[in-house]
Write a protein that holds these residues in place. Sequence first.
Motif, mmCIF file in Angstrom:
data_model
loop_
_atom_site.group_PDB
_atom_site.id
_atom_site.type_symbol
_atom_site.label_atom_id
_atom_site.label_comp_id
_atom_site.label_asym_id
_atom_site.label_seq_id
_atom_site.Cartn_x
_atom_site.Cartn_y
_atom_site.Cartn_z
ATOM 1 N N MET A 25 -23.441 -14.778 -35.639
ATOM 2 C CA MET A 25 -22.916 -15.519 -34.501
ATOM 3 C C MET A 25 -23.021 -14.732 -33.197
ATOM 4 N N VAL A 26 -23.556 -13.519 -33.234
ATOM 5 C CA VAL A 26 -23.813 -12.770 -32.006
ATOM 6 C C VAL A 26 -24.887 -13.517 -31.218
ATOM 7 N N GLU A 27 -24.654 -13.676 -29.935
ATOM 8 C CA GLU A 27 -25.488 -14.576 -29.140
ATOM 9 C C GLU A 27 -26.677 -13.893 -28.473
ATOM 10 N N ILE A 28 -27.777 -14.616 -28.461
ATOM 11 C CA ILE A 28 -28.963 -14.295 -27.672
ATOM 12 C C ILE A 28 -29.210 -15.498 -26.773
ATOM 13 N N GLY A 29 -29.170 -15.301 -25.480
ATOM 14 C CA GLY A 29 -29.374 -16.414 -24.570
ATOM 15 C C GLY A 29 -28.318 -17.500 -24.684
ATOM 16 N N GLY A 30 -27.100 -17.105 -25.031
ATOM 17 C CA GLY A 30 -26.014 -18.067 -25.114
ATOM 18 C C GLY A 30 -25.957 -18.853 -26.401
ATOM 19 N N LYS A 31 -26.827 -18.545 -27.351
ATOM 20 C CA LYS A 31 -26.835 -19.207 -28.656
ATOM 21 C C LYS A 31 -26.767 -18.155 -29.757
ATOM 22 N N PRO A 32 -26.057 -18.426 -30.858
ATOM 23 C CA PRO A 32 -26.021 -17.461 -31.962
ATOM 24 C C PRO A 32 -27.424 -17.153 -32.484
ATOM 25 N N PHE A 64 -20.606 -25.151 -36.521
ATOM 26 C CA PHE A 64 -21.408 -26.327 -36.869
ATOM 27 C C PHE A 64 -20.574 -27.595 -36.991
ATOM 28 N N ALA A 65 -19.303 -27.453 -37.386
ATOM 29 C CA ALA A 65 -18.430 -28.630 -37.442
ATOM 30 C C ALA A 65 -18.248 -29.227 -36.053
ATOM 31 N N ASN A 66 -18.304 -28.380 -35.023
ATOM 32 C CA ASN A 66 -18.115 -28.836 -33.646
ATOM 33 C C ASN A 66 -19.419 -28.807 -32.848
ATOM 34 N N TYR A 67 -20.545 -28.774 -33.565
ATOM 35 C CA TYR A 67 -21.832 -28.593 -32.881
ATOM 36 C C TYR A 67 -22.114 -29.707 -31.880
ATOM 37 N N LEU A 68 -21.798 -30.950 -32.250
ATOM 38 C CA LEU A 68 -22.037 -32.064 -31.336
ATOM 39 C C LEU A 68 -21.295 -31.857 -30.020
ATOM 40 N N MET A 69 -20.096 -31.310 -30.099
ATOM 41 C CA MET A 69 -19.322 -31.060 -28.892
ATOM 42 C C MET A 69 -19.941 -29.944 -28.057
ATOM 43 N N HIS A 70 -20.604 -29.017 -28.729
ATOM 44 C CA HIS A 70 -21.232 -27.904 -28.013
ATOM 45 C C HIS A 70 -22.444 -28.369 -27.207
ATOM 46 N N VAL A 71 -23.189 -29.324 -27.713
ATOM 47 C CA VAL A 71 -24.500 -29.640 -27.135
ATOM 48 C C VAL A 71 -24.559 -30.997 -26.455
ATOM 49 N N TRP A 248 -35.603 -13.012 -24.219
ATOM 50 C CA TRP A 248 -35.243 -14.422 -24.034
ATOM 51 C C TRP A 248 -35.132 -14.751 -22.545
ATOM 52 N N GLN A 249 -34.478 -13.892 -21.795
ATOM 53 C CA GLN A 249 -34.285 -14.147 -20.369
ATOM 54 C C GLN A 249 -35.604 -14.105 -19.596
ATOM 55 N N SER A 250 -36.581 -13.397 -20.124
ATOM 56 C CA SER A 250 -37.897 -13.330 -19.469
ATOM 57 C C SER A 250 -38.676 -14.633 -19.597
ATOM 58 N N GLY A 251 -38.219 -15.500 -20.519
ATOM 59 C CA GLY A 251 -38.945 -16.745 -20.764
ATOM 60 C C GLY A 251 -40.142 -16.570 -21.677
ATOM 61 N N GLU A 252 -40.286 -15.389 -22.266
ATOM 62 C CA GLU A 252 -41.442 -15.099 -23.113
ATOM 63 C C GLU A 252 -41.021 -14.587 -24.487
ATOM 64 N N ALA A 253 -39.917 -15.118 -25.004
ATOM 65 C CA ALA A 253 -39.465 -14.704 -26.327
ATOM 66 C C ALA A 253 -40.503 -15.119 -27.373
ATOM 67 N N PRO A 254 -41.100 -14.162 -28.089
ATOM 68 C CA PRO A 254 -42.183 -14.495 -29.025
ATOM 69 C C PRO A 254 -41.747 -15.423 -30.153
ATOM 70 N N TRP A 255 -40.468 -15.372 -30.550
ATOM 71 C CA TRP A 255 -40.017 -16.199 -31.668
ATOM 72 C C TRP A 255 -39.763 -17.640 -31.275
ATOM 73 N N LYS A 256 -39.765 -17.950 -29.982
ATOM 74 C CA LYS A 256 -39.516 -19.327 -29.548
ATOM 75 C C LYS A 256 -40.794 -20.141 -29.742
ATOM 76 N N VAL A 257 -40.973 -20.618 -30.952
ATOM 77 C CA VAL A 257 -42.179 -21.381 -31.302
ATOM 78 C C VAL A 257 -41.925 -22.880 -31.227
#
Length: 262
Positions: A25-32, A64-71, A248-257
């Motif tokens: 649950m540690v966040e990267i770019g505001g998401k776990p 995840f139980a409150n995911y709809l409220m998050h997004v 992530w903040q650079s906009g070039e996170a390699p894992w963001k496929v």
Amino acid sequence: MKAVILAGGLGTRLAEETVTRPKPMVEIGGKPILWHIMKMYSAHGINDFVVCLGYKGYMIKEYFANYLMHVSNVTIDLKNGGVELHENRSEPWKITLIETGLNTQTAGRIKKILPYVGDEDFCMTYGDGLSDVDIAESIAFHRKEDRLATVTAVRLPGRFGAVEIDDTKVSGFVEKPRGESGWINGGFFVLSPQIANYLQDLDIENIPWEQAPMKGISRDGEMSAYVHDGFWQPMDTLREKQYLEDLWQSGEAPWKVWKDIR
């Protein structure tokens, strides 16, 4: 196909963050980071997850139980007790959250969730590593090799930048080159349910998956290596968390496929 995510460890090497929440649950770019891992699998068509809980697992359940409220945008009617969702931006995920014990080792966690994966092959990974590995290709490779297990082999990323030297002149710099010490376990697996045969030890709850089970499967010639020479990065320290955050903040996170903006 389902993806199993090991998310129950204590995360002691990242104690600055994990004293208040589980490591996934540690966040990267505001998401776990768990969300990032699930987005990686979802981008390859896997939307059915089994998450192994342990340390502060209730926080993952609540997220995840409150995911709809998050997004989603919402209207909350306090007088009448109604909630109206606007522009639902949820994911197409089905998530099974299983309590596998506070101190259970990884082999024990895997054994406990096997009833939830059924009779088909499944993916498995840890809840603290990101990569641009081609998951769909690794699954196809696993099926072609027709063994019980496939492990993604990666090179250890370097901690420091390297200086390229030509005689005595600096000819260039390489930021965080991959290590040259050989291939290591990258943590992205494709597994057959028949690995259960290697999880029968009476003390299995105290045994890491990476020790007796993996060694036994390998010794019997039932493990393949899918070689990935691209991006791979664990999040074991605050330095590594910050490195992932910077990417992530650079906009070039390699894992963001994935393609959407979320």
